[in-house]
Design an enzyme around this catalytic site. Structure first.
Site, PDB file in Angstrom:
ATOM      1  N   GLU A 176       0.826  -1.213   0.000  1.00 20.56           N
ATOM      2  CA  GLU A 176       0.000   0.000   0.000  1.00 20.56           C
ATOM      3  C   GLU A 176       0.853   1.253   0.000  1.00 20.56           C
ATOM      4  OE1 GLU A 176      -3.041   0.085  -0.576  1.00 20.56           O
ATOM      5  OE2 GLU A 176      -3.938  -1.806   0.029  1.00 20.56           O
ATOM      6  N   ASP A 321      -4.291  -9.915  -8.216  1.00 14.41           N
ATOM      7  CA  ASP A 321      -4.632  -9.060  -9.352  1.00 14.41           C
ATOM      8  C   ASP A 321      -3.455  -8.295  -9.937  1.00 14.41           C
ATOM      9  OD1 ASP A 321      -4.517  -7.692  -6.950  1.00 14.41           O
ATOM     10  OD2 ASP A 321      -6.349  -6.542  -7.252  1.00 14.41           O
ATOM     11  N   GLU A 425     -18.223  -6.621  -2.568  1.00 14.59           N
ATOM     12  CA  GLU A 425     -16.824  -7.049  -2.511  1.00 14.59           C
ATOM     13  C   GLU A 425     -16.657  -8.475  -3.048  1.00 14.59           C
ATOM     14  OE1 GLU A 425     -12.804  -5.862  -1.255  1.00 14.59           O
ATOM     15  OE2 GLU A 425     -14.616  -4.986  -2.097  1.00 14.59           O
ATOM     16  N   GLU A 444     -12.080  -0.218  -9.950  1.00  9.54           N
ATOM     17  CA  GLU A 444     -11.694  -1.168 -10.990  1.00  9.54           C
ATOM     18  C   GLU A 444     -12.660  -1.223 -12.166  1.00  9.54           C
ATOM     19  OE1 GLU A 444      -9.181  -1.903  -7.623  1.00  9.54           O
ATOM     20  OE2 GLU A 444     -11.363  -1.713  -7.742  1.00  9.54           O
ATOM     21  N   THR A 530      -1.082   0.809 -10.932  1.00  9.89           N
ATOM     22  CA  THR A 530      -2.240   0.114 -10.375  1.00  9.89           C
ATOM     23  C   THR A 530      -3.044   1.009  -9.441  1.00  9.89           C
ATOM     24  OG1 THR A 530      -2.962  -2.001  -9.393  1.00  9.89           O
ATOM     25  CG2 THR A 530      -1.110  -0.849  -8.325  1.00  9.89           C
TER      26      THR A 530
END
Length: 602
Positions: A176, A321, A425, A444, A530
């Protein structure tokens, strides 16, 4: 009406035309334990049967309703949606600056700031992300430029320079901190100092590379995660003052450990220090070496000391991902052939083992294509849910040039959005219901919508963006911003606005409707990280100053094999879209209706 019940009725109607298919082209069949039993109808059978017995004939009525709704989008409406997206961003941003800065996040219901949960260090949902370093402002800097606000952009940069320090007793997740903070600082520094990409001269007098120095400082503080690990796969968390906590676990997810190469690689090439790219690339190679020999798949959780897979689920969502995403984007940025080869091999394994449904998105019989979670060793379906993070994958498929598959997977996620006005989710495709009910304003689906529109220019995707924009305005807007949906059915809320809402969700929505944005008009190419940070595709990122001094093992290809790859713009081949498809719906009405039915819209 539950999907399993409705499909059972259809199976009875069309049972004579179905037979067992070992490839699993019908993923809507029942699951018994972890074993998948699928059925489909072969093309030869349908050629012999009458139209009235076709499974898809069930969805054939009133199909023109989709064409009427989605086939055009007036310029005036596009301008209105662009303004609406801009207003959405500023409502969140202005309230963050007014009520929360210099805290990490805004609590949009209570109208105050949020930082790390110091009273509960085990609250990793908060503490993995919030490091007491003005997260939302750093994550949002380049969005201000995308919206054309150079004055506020320069003011915000100065606020970061004057207020942010990483000398904090904060334990954060390496992943993160990398994608949100390091990526935000690097992207902004590049845009400040390079007049070619893509917003022109936005720097200001007195800027002395402070953001690059901050990025370097942060990266150095993340480096202890790569020490004392026998595999080279990093620990998941570090304390910014003291390094890896003594009670740190030895388990990490594939995406968390394998999605550092873009930011670390760019930093190495900006400052001429190979260390950061080397450790990130070593982690990717270590994970790659652990893939299953039979399927070519990776698991989702690994022990960093033993190299044993703790989680053997292989999918495209949480935990995996961005690993795939950064294989391709690293190749585009750095030109390393090895990255491209790894992505190609991974993509083949994904297609062979995760993809279920008919062979073609826009032709043939059977269920629509869907990517399911499977056991990495056997390729068998391991559960019957998909998660919202997987909605990024159509965008990656666009970048790779597989637009046809991107169209179908995106349509499935959009159908879920239409049903709930958000993406749960986790969504159980067999039960036709959410498994995990919250929606934290994730980007996304918007990202994939934007990239598909750029590839096809089909007005359908403008309608999708409008639906998302209006849903967020209706369901998530509160007194001081936009709040996480706690329950996508009841629309109850949580008092949190994550930084990616401004960094990505609003950015992609605005870009979707802003045809004249400098990003779209620039002669120079760019890519998004990303976390949605703008990074130019620049030849200097394909050069390694340190190669003139020394080489190192396990970090680059051997001398003489460096990539002379084609321009990155050639990777996404939008000409694969048939000519007639550019002037009609991206997905035939009958298939759209089929997908809508399969998520319970009728």
């Amino acid at each position: 009406m539950q999907w399993s019940f409705s499909l059972h009725k259809l199976d009875l109607l069309f049972s004579e035309t179905k037979e067992t298919d070992p490839r699993g082209n019908s993923w809507s069949g029942r699951i018994h334990g972890q074993k998948y039993e699928g059925t489909t109808t072969t093309c030869s059978e349908f050629a012999e049967e009458s139209d009235k017995r076709s499974y898809l004939n069930f969805f054939d009525g009133h199909k023109d309703e989709y064409a009427r709704r989605y086939s055009s989008f007036p310029d005036a409406l596009k301008a209105k949606m662009k303004d609406m997206a801009k207003e959405m961003f500023y409502f969140g941003y202005d309230n963050y600056m007014r009520h929360a800065f210099p805290a990490d996040e805004l609590n949009p219901i209570e109208c105050n700031g949020r930082g790390p949960d110091v009273l509960n260090p085990s609250n990793i949902n908060i503490n993995d992300v919030l490091g007491n370093y003005s997260l939302t402002l750093i994550d949002t800097l380049d969005t201000l430029l995308v919206l054309g606000n150079v004055t506020e952009f320069q003011r915000a940069v100065k606020l970061v320079i004057d207020n942010v320090s990483f000398d904090k007793d904060s334990t954060v997740q390496v992943f993160e901190a990398n994608i949100r903070i390091l990526g935000g600082l690097i992207s902004t520094h590049i845009l400040l100092t390079d007049t070619k990409h893509p917003f022109g001269k936005v720097g200001f007098e007195g800027y002395d590379n402070e953001l690059l120095h901050l990025a370097h400082d942060l990266a150095v503080r993340l480096l202890p995660a790569f020490e004392n690990t026998s595999t080279g796969i990093p620990y998941p968390r570090v304390n910014l003052k003291t390094g890896v906590p003594p009670d740190s676990i030895n388990e990490t997810c594939t995406a968390g450990a394998g999605s550092l190469l873009v930011e670390f690689g760019i930093l190495s090439r900006l400052i001429g220090d190979s260390t950061f790219e080397w450790v990130a690339r070593r982690a990717v190679k270590a994970l790659w070496s652990l893939r299953n020999n039979e399927t070519g798949l990776l698991g989702n959780v690994v022990n960093i000391q033993t190299g044993q897979w703790v989680g053997k689920q292989s999918g495209l969502g949480a935990g995996m991902d961005s690993f795939y995403e950064y294989l391709l984007k690293s190749y585009i940025l750095f030109g390393e052939k090895e990255d491209h080869k790894m992505f190609q091999t991974a993509y083949e394994s994904i297609q062979n083992h995760m993809r279920r449904g008919r062979e073609s998105c826009n032709a043939g019989q059977g269920d629509p294509p869907l990517y399911v979670n499977v056991n990495m060793c056997s390729g068998e379906i391991i559960n019957t849910w998909i998660d919202s993070l997987q909605a990024f994958f159509p965008g990656l498929q666009v970048l790779y040039g597989d637009v046809d598959n991107a169209i179908c997977l995106h349509a499935f996620y959009y159908a879920i959005w239409k049903r709930f006005g958000a993406l749960p989710e986790r969504y159980n495709w067999q039960l036709q219901a959410p498994d995990v009910l919250f929606y934290p304003l994730r980007p996304e689906l918007v990202e994939s919508t934007y990239l598909l529109y750029q590839a096809t220019k089909n007005p359908f995707y403008l309608h999708v963006g409008m639906d998302i924009l209006q849903s967020l305005e209706k369901n998530a807007k509160v007194r001081c911003g936009y709040a996480t949906l706690h329950h996508v059915v009841e629309k109850s809320k949580e008092d949190r606005m994550e930084s990616f809402f401004l960094s990505e969700t609003c950015k992609y929505l605005y870009l979707l409707f802003d045809e004249d944005n400098p990003l779209h008009r620039s002669d120079n190419k760019y890519i998004f990280t990303t976390e949605g940070h703008v990074v130019p595709i620049d030849k200097r990122f394909r050069e390694k100053e340190w190669n003139k001094l020394f080489s190192y093992e396990n970090g680059v290809l051997p001398e003489g094999t460096q990539s002379r790859s084609p321009p990155a713009s050639n990777i996404s081949n939008c000409n694969r879209i048939p000519e007639e498809q550019r002037y009609a719906l991206p997905l035939k009405s009958i298939y759209m209706k089929q997908i809508d039915h399969m998520v319970g819209l009728f």
